[in-house]
Structures are given as structure tokens and as C-alpha cells.
Motif scaffolding. Structure first.
Motif, PDB file in Angstrom:
ATOM      1  N   SER A 390       0.834  -1.200   0.000  1.00 16.15           N
ATOM      2  CA  SER A 390       0.000   0.000   0.000  1.00 16.15           C
ATOM      3  C   SER A 390       0.862   1.241   0.000  1.00 16.15           C
ATOM      4  CB  SER A 390      -0.893   0.036   1.237  1.00 16.15           C
ATOM      5  OG  SER A 390      -1.649  -1.103   1.327  1.00 16.15           O
ATOM      6  N   PHE A 391       1.890   1.213   0.839  1.00 11.71           N
ATOM      7  CA  PHE A 391       2.802   2.356   0.928  1.00 11.71           C
ATOM      8  C   PHE A 391       3.455   2.629  -0.428  1.00 11.71           C
ATOM      9  CE2 PHE A 391       7.140   3.870   1.780  1.00 11.71           C
ATOM     10  CZ  PHE A 391       6.808   5.103   2.283  1.00 11.71           C
ATOM     11  N   PHE A 393       2.372   1.733  -3.325  1.00 13.84           N
ATOM     12  CA  PHE A 393       1.334   2.153  -4.264  1.00 13.84           C
ATOM     13  C   PHE A 393       1.096   3.656  -4.162  1.00 13.84           C
ATOM     14  CE2 PHE A 393      -3.030   2.989  -5.425  1.00 13.84           C
ATOM     15  CZ  PHE A 393      -3.136   2.301  -6.615  1.00 13.84           C
ATOM     16  N   VAL A 394       0.900   4.142  -2.935  1.00 11.27           N
ATOM     17  CA  VAL A 394       0.610   5.566  -2.746  1.00 11.27           C
ATOM     18  C   VAL A 394       1.799   6.403  -3.195  1.00 11.27           C
ATOM     19  CG1 VAL A 394       0.174   7.330  -1.003  1.00 11.27           C
ATOM     20  CG2 VAL A 394      -1.048   5.183  -0.921  1.00 11.27           C
ATOM     21  N   LEU A 397       2.005   6.520  -6.933  1.00  8.22           N
ATOM     22  CA  LEU A 397       0.918   7.338  -7.479  1.00  8.22           C
ATOM     23  C   LEU A 397       1.260   8.820  -7.353  1.00  8.22           C
ATOM     24  CD1 LEU A 397      -1.830   6.555  -8.648  1.00  8.22           C
ATOM     25  CD2 LEU A 397      -2.823   7.201  -6.483  1.00  8.22           C
ATOM     26  N   LEU A 429      -8.449   3.780 -11.832  1.00  9.95           N
ATOM     27  CA  LEU A 429      -8.242   3.420 -10.426  1.00  9.95           C
ATOM     28  C   LEU A 429      -9.571   3.169  -9.728  1.00  9.95           C
ATOM     29  CD1 LEU A 429      -5.391   5.855  -9.408  1.00  9.95           C
ATOM     30  CD2 LEU A 429      -5.276   3.395  -9.595  1.00  9.95           C
TER      31      LEU A 429
ATOM     32  N   THR B  33     -11.849   8.128  -6.612  1.00  7.36           N
ATOM     33  CA  THR B  33     -10.524   7.509  -6.490  1.00  7.36           C
ATOM     34  C   THR B  33      -9.905   7.842  -5.141  1.00  7.36           C
ATOM     35  OG1 THR B  33     -10.270   7.918  -8.824  1.00  7.36           O
ATOM     36  CG2 THR B  33      -8.342   7.195  -7.662  1.00  7.36           C
ATOM     37  N   ILE B  37      -8.966   5.151  -2.375  1.00  9.35           N
ATOM     38  CA  ILE B  37      -7.545   5.015  -2.031  1.00  9.35           C
ATOM     39  C   ILE B  37      -7.339   5.343  -0.558  1.00  9.35           C
ATOM     40  CG2 ILE B  37      -5.304   6.169  -2.350  1.00  9.35           C
ATOM     41  CD1 ILE B  37      -5.708   5.979  -5.265  1.00  9.35           C
ATOM     42  N   LYS B  40      -8.494   2.299   1.289  1.00  9.69           N
ATOM     43  CA  LYS B  40      -7.714   1.074   1.106  1.00  9.69           C
ATOM     44  C   LYS B  40      -6.277   1.239   1.578  1.00  9.69           C
ATOM     45  CE  LYS B  40      -6.454  -2.919  -0.440  1.00  9.69           C
ATOM     46  NZ  LYS B  40      -6.833  -4.101   0.315  1.00  9.69           N
ATOM     47  N   PHE B  41      -5.673   2.381   1.244  1.00  7.21           N
ATOM     48  CA  PHE B  41      -4.222   2.476   1.418  1.00  7.21           C
ATOM     49  C   PHE B  41      -3.771   3.415   2.524  1.00  7.21           C
ATOM     50  CE2 PHE B  41      -4.764   1.428  -3.139  1.00  7.21           C
ATOM     51  CZ  PHE B  41      -4.207   0.176  -3.085  1.00  7.21           C
ATOM     52  N   ILE B  42      -4.545   4.470   2.789  1.00  6.04           N
ATOM     53  CA  ILE B  42      -4.008   5.500   3.680  1.00  6.04           C
ATOM     54  C   ILE B  42      -4.542   5.369   5.099  1.00  6.04           C
ATOM     55  CG2 ILE B  42      -3.816   7.994   4.029  1.00  6.04           C
ATOM     56  CD1 ILE B  42      -3.950   8.248   0.985  1.00  6.04           C
ATOM     57  N   GLU B  44      -5.202   2.980   7.047  1.00  3.77           N
ATOM     58  CA  GLU B  44      -4.575   2.060   8.002  1.00  3.77           C
ATOM     59  C   GLU B  44      -3.304   2.638   8.617  1.00  3.77           C
ATOM     60  OE1 GLU B  44      -2.802  -1.280   5.326  1.00  3.77           O
ATOM     61  OE2 GLU B  44      -4.872  -0.935   4.729  1.00  3.77           O
ATOM     62  N   PHE B  45      -2.698   3.616   7.919  1.00  2.00           N
ATOM     63  CA  PHE B  45      -1.528   4.263   8.521  1.00  2.00           C
ATOM     64  C   PHE B  45      -1.947   5.377   9.473  1.00  2.00           C
ATOM     65  CE2 PHE B  45       0.199   2.852   4.348  1.00  2.00           C
ATOM     66  CZ  PHE B  45       0.979   1.849   4.871  1.00  2.00           C
TER      67      PHE B  45
END
Lengths: 468, 455
Positions: A390-391, A393-394, A397, A429, B33, B37, B40-42, B44-45
Motif C-alpha cells: 500500500s505504501f 502504491f501511494v 501514485l 483506479l 478515487t 484510495i 484502502k491504502f491510507i 490504516e496508517f
């Protein structure tokens, strides 16, 4: 049409075949030896991933350098080969020392060392690959890949059925080494037969000229895009045995794609597009970009769709615990949706290094690398493989949008095509992520919007124009 | 550089439906998006603990209501269909239930619905800005930048997956402003009717989401009509009989409906106790029912009319209940705990403080900015301060009177919100879009002016 008229088309077909065989080889390999030798499997895959790091992080700039300096590619320069050998061997020594200090008690250190020693054999291959590009023999590279995979497959088959060896994976590692060396010899022989003289002249190649701004940018860019996958500490995520194996199985499409970018697309497409002496690349770029961009997106979608059909059936045959199977599916998915983004990043970088090189980009990337390293030194706590992905990926991007903006400010795009490209990325996306969340209505909606956008903006003419 | 690009590609701002559709698509695809995103990706941090990642506790209850409505719809669609699923919940829950009914239960549907309304709001802001100014490239540039800032506002990403009424109410507010400006600039009756319909649509949306905000919107409508009449008279236009009938119709209709709504809302408060018989629906559903030991006594004022007095009493009652709940459930960021208002006179006396808080709170360093969410809030508030700081640099000439009307309406929303809320979180969420609109208007005027100077 550049793609079709080039001789490389046969090379890329062979390449696809080779990657399929390589995938099958790995699945077969895991299936045969996973339960018996889980620890040694982990050791094998760790070292293979370190190898991939070397390929991507160090090979790519060299490749770029050789493609760019045509002088070197007239003959086979033995001194240059020796130089490359020495660089490879130094890296091998350093990494071997690192492994030795950390895993002295490890019984499987020999597997790792054998796989790493492949590096020494592999490193001069960059030079030979450039020579092969120059003489338009891309099919040899793909063919050698195919040969490598099939011969390993044969060895695995023989080892698992008829022979009883105490260390089968060590045997496979050593045979890796031998096959790579034979490929090297084969290349040298073919090139010398086809008119390249083997000379021993003092070369122009020096480290100072090598680390020019452009090469530095390429190195740092590779570090940003690819390196996170292989930083040594990331192996600490996998406290349970077998996790590394699962991870490296799942990340296979990504690795294949990377190698594809480095060796095949580089040779076929970029050489055609960028190695001509044209003052203004913008026009060619604008026309080709849309086709490539949408082509890659459609290709990714097809890979995703096909893999979702086949992956469950393949996983049924593998004797891996259910937790690891879930890990494989998640990492596989994430590594596939990274592909178009990374492809775009590489494409933009190539373009920017050609004739739009801005000083601030150089400094900015330098800053990003420092930031990136500090992040990895423990500011962000990452606990699992999917968090890790995930890290990345971001980060990728963000980099993509940075490069898009840079390209826009250098007037590579008009504002209109810039907006359309951004919308295309967003819609892609969105459709992928809705698919991930099982929101199939959203997937359909965004894909429909994507298609309608392409049709209304005259995508098929090659350039984005408003149809009014 | 953007100016140059805009100059050479002016066609994107042409009066062309396709180009507007493409701008909308840009906004919408960005929001979906970013929302996905972020999930999904941010998240959790950023998240401290992994509970309530997708839906906050309040949204979870709303989601359950949507699911139960969906099940009712499956039994008998026409019998059970209603725009308001339950008292205290708006049409957004019904829309969600409808999506559940067609496509199956999936809470991520929310992101698609919310981003639709938010992107429409951003588009309306762009249209409004373009409508006010002249046709120069600087005006277009500044409008585009401001709408992009509105779109990229980071804290809106936090709420994108929640079941909140904010997105629809912001949309309705902007739609009313837009239709108001169009009505102000209208030159023929047909388009006038069209924009009138738009303004009623915005009223309907607001009614179906937050009916108590409708009172503010009605005041806005009255001002609009006043300005319209004033304009007709000052220009000495020869009014056609149709137009006169139209304005009379508007006046009668708005007075009538506002009276009905005001009766409905204030009928519950009769005694002079603040909390007496007041129904707070939302709190009831979460089983927050709480009866305080001593009820504050509301002193009636002789100078203030009774119907205004009742409204002020209702606002203070809401504040009191929120405060009591805060103490009971231990809110992490309590706001205005010492506010003691027992009469309309107190209310007016505390107005400057409340206005100040509504515009400037929370200060950037009020909370620990090592936590990512507070860091985001701090950065956003800094941006708003910078925008306020630009006011002295703007010529009073370039402050169009329409801007002043929009700003005063936004402040009109901010004041009651600041009175009623009891945590910084809800203050930030409820007031956010209105404050942002004010800041963006100031920024826009400044940008336009400065780029003209550079010319």
C-alpha cells in the motif's frame, strides 16, 4: 505501427511464452518442495528477490548508458566486460558479507550465495543485451529466458520424481548458475559470429562519466520505484515460515513486468521512439502516448480478469496453508494494479531525461530519496506485506502525478489532454478499487465512463480533441 | 504557466455541455478515487485503532437503518417507500437504502453517492464564480483554482465514506446561491422560471436532509426577492404583468411555507423550561436518553418577539443536551463547556464570541499535531487564516455585492451551528464547507485582482 514492423515482435511473443513458463515453473517448484523444505525455499526466494533488486536498481541505468552511447556498441570490448565483472563481483562480495554476518548459523547460506553468485555472471549480460538490441536480435534475449525456465523446469521434474538428493534446492541454485553462464557464453559466441569483433581497447567508460546527471536520475528513480520491494529489513515482516515464498510467488507479475520494461519494451519501443534524432519529441509523444497508455490499461485489465479466472484453480493444486493463499491473492492483486502506474512513471522519466530535463526535478528527486530513506528508518510502522505494498502504491501514485505535472509544465501536453489523461487515470483506479471492494456496479459505471470518454474525445485519431 | 495554458486552450470553458461534463468527470473521478484510495491504502496508517475504520458509530446506526429499510422494500416496495426513513434521518439514508435494494448491501456505495454530491458542489462553486465575474482569463483561472481547492480539501476525505447529511446540505446551499445569482442576472422569463425551479429544488433537498436549515434558506429567499424587486424598480424596467404575478406568487408561497415550517418546529416548546418536552430524534435512536437533574429556566424577554425567542430557546436547548451527552460519554474534544445562556439577552450578548469562534476556532496548535488528523486540521485552519489575512489587500471596489450576500449567508449558517455544537469535531465538520466558501471567495477576489495587476 512501429511495434509491428520491428523484428522485436517475435521477441516479445517469445517473452510472453517465457514468462508463462516461468510462472508455471515457480508454482510447480513450490508445489513439489514447499512442505519438505520450507526453510530452504524461503532462502531460495529471498536470494532471488535480492537478485531482482540488483537487476532493477543497478542494471537499468547501465542499460540506459549503453543504449545511449553507440560508440561502445561497435565491438565487444573485453576490458569493459572485465570492468562489469569487477563491479558485479564487488556487489556480490558486499552482499555475501552482509548475509554471512547476519546468518552465520544458517545452513541455507549456500543456497543464497549460489543464487547471488549468479549476479557476477549476470552483470555483463547488460552489455551483451545492448549489443543484441543494436543488431536487432531481441528474440535471443526472450529465447534465452525461455530456455532458462524450461531447463529449470526439467531439473525440478527430475529432482522431484526420480532422484533422491539431500539438498534439492541447493542443486537447483547451482544449476541456475550454470545455465546463466552457458547463456553468457552463447551470447558472446553468437555476437562474434555475426561480425562483432572481440577487441581489447581502452574504453571510454569511466565512473565519472557514468554518473552523469541523467544516470543519477535514473538510479534515484529506480530506487524510488523499485527499491522498496527489496530493502533488507522488509524480510522481517515474514515471521512465519513460508511467507517469503508466498510473497515472492504473488509478486511474480510485478517482477515479470519490471523485466519486461527493462529489456523488451526498452528495446522495441523506446529505441524506436527516442533514439531518432528529432528536435521535437512532443508530437510523436502526444500521438503515441494515448495509444500506449490505454493499451497498458486494457492489458492490465485483461491480465487481472484472466488471473481471477485461473488463480483459484492454480491455488487448489498448491500445498500451501490457507492463510498464505489469501496473502498470495492480495499481494498478486496489488502488484498487478501497480503495473500501469509504474509503466507511466518509467515512460515519463524517459521523456524528461531526453530533452526536458529540469534542474529542479533533479533536486526534488534527491529530496524524495532522502525522505524515503528516513521513512523507512522507522517513521512509518509497517506490519504486513499488504501494508508495505500500500505504501509503495501511494508513493508511486504521488510520483506519477508529480511527473505528469512536470510534463505539463514543459508543454508536452495541452491542458485539455492533461485533464483527459488525469481523468483516465482516476477512472481506471476507481473501477479497479470498486472491483476490489466487490462493488461491481461501480466497476461497470466507471468503465462505461472511461469508454465513453475515449470515444467522445476522438481517442482513436491518436490525439485528444474535443469533438464539437 | 497555467494562465498561458488556459489562454491557448480556452475551449474547455466554452459554453459547451461536453466540456462541463468533462470538468464534472474530472471532479467526480478524483473524489471516488481519492475516497477509495484513502480507505484502502491510507487509513490504516492514519488510524489509531482499527475499529470504526469504514463507518463511525453514528454512521453505523444510519447504515443499520438503511439496511432495515432495504429489507422492508424487499417485502413491499410501494407500501414501505418513504423519503424520510425514520425521524432524524434524511433522504441520504433513503438513497443508500435504495442502492442496497438494487445492488445489494455494501457500505462502500456511500463513497460513490457522497462524491457525486461533493463534486457537484465543486462544479457549482466554479459556475458561481464564473457567473459573477467578467469573461477574462484571470477570472477563469482564479475560479478554477478555487474550485480545485474546494475539491482537494483534505478533511472532506475523512467524511467521504460516512453517512452524513453534510454533502447534500452543502450542495443545496451552493445550488441556492447559484440559482440566486442566475435569477439576479436573468433577462428573460423562461430562464427565470428555470432558475426559480432550481432554487425550489435546492429547498426541497435541504428540507429532505436538514429541515431546520430551511428557515435560514427562507430568509435567504426573502432577501433574494427583495433584491430582485429592488433591481426591477431601480432600473425602471417596464414590468410585464407576468413578472409581477410571478414575484407575488413567490412572496406568498415562501411566507406561507415558512410559517408552516416554523409552526412545526416550535410547537414542542411551550413551557419556560429549556429542556421541557423537546424531542431530539437522533439522540433518541442511539438510546442517549437522559433526564437532567435540574433544568435551566429560560427567561422570556419583553423586547424580542415571541417566535424569535422560541427559536433561540430551541438552539440553546440543543446545546445543553449536547453538553450533557458530552459529559456522560466523555468526548475527547469538548467545546464551549462554560456557555451559560438563559435568555435571549444572553444569547445576543454572546454573539460576538460565538462569531469569533465560528470563524477562527480550532486554533492550529490547540491539539497535538503529532496525530495526523489534527495536523490536517491545523494546516487547513492555517490556510483559512491566510485567506482572512488577504482581506486588507483587496480593494473595496472589487468586493461585488453578490459576494457580500454569499458571505453573509454563510455566516448565517455558521452562527447557529457554533451555538449548538459541543465538540470541536462536530464544529469542524458541520461548519467546514461554509467557512471554506467564505475563504475561497476572498482568495478568488485576491487572485483575480493580483493577476490583473501583473498584466
Amino acid at each position: 505501427m512501429n511495434f509491428l514492423t520491428n523484428k522485436g515482435i517475435s521477441g516479445s511473443f517469445l517473452f510472453i511464452l517465457a514468462t508463462l513458463v516461468a510462472l508455471f515453473r515457480d508454482v510447480y517448484f513450490v508445489n513439489e518442495f514447499f512442505n519438505k523444505n520450507t526453510f530452504s525455499m524461503d532462502a531460495y526466494f529471498t536470494s532471488m528477490m535480492l537478485l531482482a533488486l540488483i537487476i532493477n536498481f543497478i542494471f537499468a541505468p547501465f542499460q540506459e548508458y549503453f543504449n545511449y552511447n553507440k560508440k561502445i556498441l561497435k565491438n565487444i570490448n573485453i576490458k569493459l566486460l572485465a570492468n562489469l565483472y569487477s563491479i558485479g563481483f564487488t556487489i556480490f562480495l558486499m552482499m555475501g558479507l552482509y548475509l554471512f554476518i547476519n546468518d552465520v548459523s544458517d545452513d541455507y547460506i549456500y543456497i543464497k550465495l549460489a543464487n547471488l553468485f549468479m549476479l557476477t555472471i549476470n552483470f555483463p549480460l547488460v552489455y551483451l543485451h545492448s549489443l543484441l538490441f543494436e543488431s536487432k536480435r531481441m528474440h535471443l534475449i526472450s529465447g534465452s529466458n525461455l530456455f532458462f525456465s524450461t531447463s529449470l523446469l526439467m531439473i525440478i521434474f527430475i529432482l522431484s520424481t526420480s532422484m533422491n538428493i539431500n539438498h534439492p534446492i541447493l542443486t537447483i541454485s547451482i544449476s541456475n548458475l550454470i545455465i546463466q553462464f552457458s547463456i553468457f557464453l552463447f551470447f558472446v559466441r553468437t555476437l562474434s559470429k555475426s561480425g562483432y569483433k572481440i577487441v581489447n581497447q581502452p574504453n571510454d567508460f569511466s565512473l565519472l562519466s557514468f554518473f552523469s546527471k541523467k544516470i543519477f536520475l535514473l538510479v534515484s528513480f529506480n530506487a524510488l520505484i523499485f527499491c522498496p520491494f527489496y530493502i533488507f529489513s522488509f524480510l522481517n515482516f515474514f515471521t512465519n515460515e513460508g511467507n517469503i515464498t508466498a510473497f515472492s510467488l504473488a509478486i511474480k507479475p510485478f517482477l515479470i513486468f519490471q523485466v519486461f520494461i527493462t529489456f523488451v519494451i526498452n528495446g522495441i519501443f523506446f529505441n524506436n521512439l527516442f533514439n531518432k534524432e528529432i528536435e521535437d519529441y512532443t508530437k510523436i509523444f502526444n500521438i503515441n502516448f494515448n495509444k500506449i497508455f490505454n493499451g497498458v490499461i486494457v492489458l492490465t485489465l485483461i491480465i487481472l480478469g484472466l488471473s481471477y479466472l485461473f488463480i483459484p484453480t492454480i491455488l487448489e493444486f498448491i500445498t500451501v496453508p490457507k492463510v498464505l493463499k489469501l496473502l498470495i491473492i492480495e499481494v498478486y492483486f496489488l502488484s498487478i494494479i501497480l503495473l500501469p502506474i509504474i509503466f507511466m512513471n518509467v515512460l515519463f522519466l524517459k521523456l524528461l531525461t531526453l530533452n526536458f530535463f529540469g534542474k529542479y526535478l533533479y533536486y526534488f528527486l534527491y529530496f524524495l530519496i532522502i525522505l524515503f530513506i528516513t521513512l523507512f528508518l522507522g517513521l512509518i510502522e509497517i506490519n504486513s506485506a499488504s501494508d508495505y505494498l500500500s505504501f509503495i502504491f501511494v508513493m508511486n501514485l504521488a510520483l506519477l502525478f508529480l511527473l505528469l505535472l512536470t510534463a505539463f509544465f514543459h508543454k508536452i501536453f495541452s491542458l485539455y489532454s492533461f485533464i483527459i489523461i488525469i481523468i483516465c487515470i482516476f477512472l481506471f483506479l476507481s473501477s479497479i478499487l470498486t472491483y476490489l471492494y466487490e462493488l461491481y456496479f461501480g466497476t461497470f459505471l466507471f468503465f462505461f465512463l472511461y469508454l465513453s470518454l475515449l470515444i467522445t474525445t476522438n481517442y482513436l485519431n491518436g490525439e485528444f480533441k474535443l469533438n464539437t | 504557466m497555467i494562465t498561458k495554458a488556459l489562454k491557448s486552450h480556452n475551449d474547455i470553458f466554452k459554453k459547451n455541455i461536453l466540456s462541463w461534463f468533462i470538468i464534472f468527470l474530472l471532479f467526480y473521478s478524483y473524489l471516488t478515487t481519492a475516497g477509495f484510495i484513502f480507505q484502502k491504502f491510507i487509513l490504516e496508517f492514519l488510524a489509531q485503532n482499527n475499529t470504526h475504520l469504514l463507518l463511525s458509530p453514528e454512521s453505523t446506526i444510519a447504515n443499520e437503518i438503511a439496511i432495515s429499510l432495504n429489507e422492508k422494500l424487499k417485502l413491499d416496495f410501494w407500501k414501505n417507500f418513504s423519503l424520510v426513513p425514520q425521524e432524524g434521518y434524511g433522504i441520504n439514508v433513503t438513497i443508500l437504502a435504495f442502492f442496497y435494494y438494487i445492488l445489494g448491501v455494501n457500505p462502500y456505495t456511500n463513497i460513490i453517492i457522497n462524491s457525486l454530491f461533493y463534486s457537484l458542489s465543486a462544479l457549482l462553486l466554479l459556475l458561481t464564480f464564473l457567473k459573477i465575474s467578467n469573461n477574462s482569463i484571470y477570472a477563469k483561472k482564479s475560479a478554477f483554482i478555487c474550485s480545485i481547492i474546494f475539491l482537494l480539501w483534505p478533511s472532506s476525505l475523512f467524511w467521504l465514506s460516512q453517512i452524513t447529511k453534510d454533502f447534500m446540505s452543502t450542495f443545496s446551499h451552493l445550488l441556492l446561491i447559484f440559482s440566486f445569482i442566475c435569477l439576479y442576472r436573468v433577462d428573460n422569463l423562461k430562464s427565470g422560471l428555470y432558475y426559480l425551479l432550481l432554487s425550489f429544488l435546492s429547498l426541497i433537498i435541504m428540507f429532505s436532509v436538514r429541515d431546520h436549515f430551511l428557515q435560514i434558506q427562507f430568509i435567504m429567499l426573502f432577501v433574494i426577492i427583495f433584491i430582485l424587486l429592488n433591481r426591477f424598480l431601480s432600473l425602471r424596467l417596464s414590468l410585464k404583468p407576468k413578472q409581477i404575478y410571478l414575484t407575488f406568487f413567490i412572496i406568498i408561497f415562501t411566507t406561507y411555507t415558512s410559517l408552516i415550517i416554523s409552526d412545526k418546529n416550535t410547537s414542542n416548546i411551550e413551557s419556560n423550561l429549556v429542556l421541557n418536552n423537546l424531542k431530539i430524534h437522533q439522540l433518541k435512536d442511539i438510546s442517549y436518553e437522559y433526564f437532567p437533574d435540574k433544568e435551566t429556566i429560560w427567561k422570556k424577554s419583553n423586547f424580542i418577539p415571541n417566535f424569535i425567542d422560541k427559536r433561540l430557546q430551541a438552539i440553546i436547548a440543543l446545546n445543553l443536551i449536547n453538553n450533557i451527552n458530552n459529559i456522560k460519554f466523555g468526548a475527547s474534544t469538548p467545546f464551549n463547556t462554560n456557555l451559560e445562556i438563559k435568555s435571549s439577552y444572553d444569547f445576543i450578548k454572546s454573539l460576538p464570541v460565538i462569531l469569533y469562534q465560528g470563524l477562527f476556532e480550532p486554533y492550529p496548535l490547540r491539539f497535538d499535531i503529532k496525530q495526523p488528523k489534527f495536523l490536517v486540521v491545523a494546516i487547513e485552519m492555517l490556510f483559512i487564516y491566510i485567506c482572512f489575512f488577504l482581506i486588507p489587500f483587496i480593494k473595496s471596489k472589487s468586493f461585488d455585492k453578490i459576494y457580500i450576500v454569499i458571505i453573509s449567508f454563510s455566516i448565517f449558517y455558521i452562527i447557529p451551528i457554533t451555538y449548538t455544537v459541543s465538540t470541536y469535531g462536530s464544529l469542524y465538520r458541520l461548519r467546514g464547507p461554509f467557512l471554506l466558501i467564505i475563504a475561497l471567495i476572498i482568495l478568488r477576489i485576491f487572485l483575480e485582482e493580483s493577476s490583473k495587476k501583473n498584466k
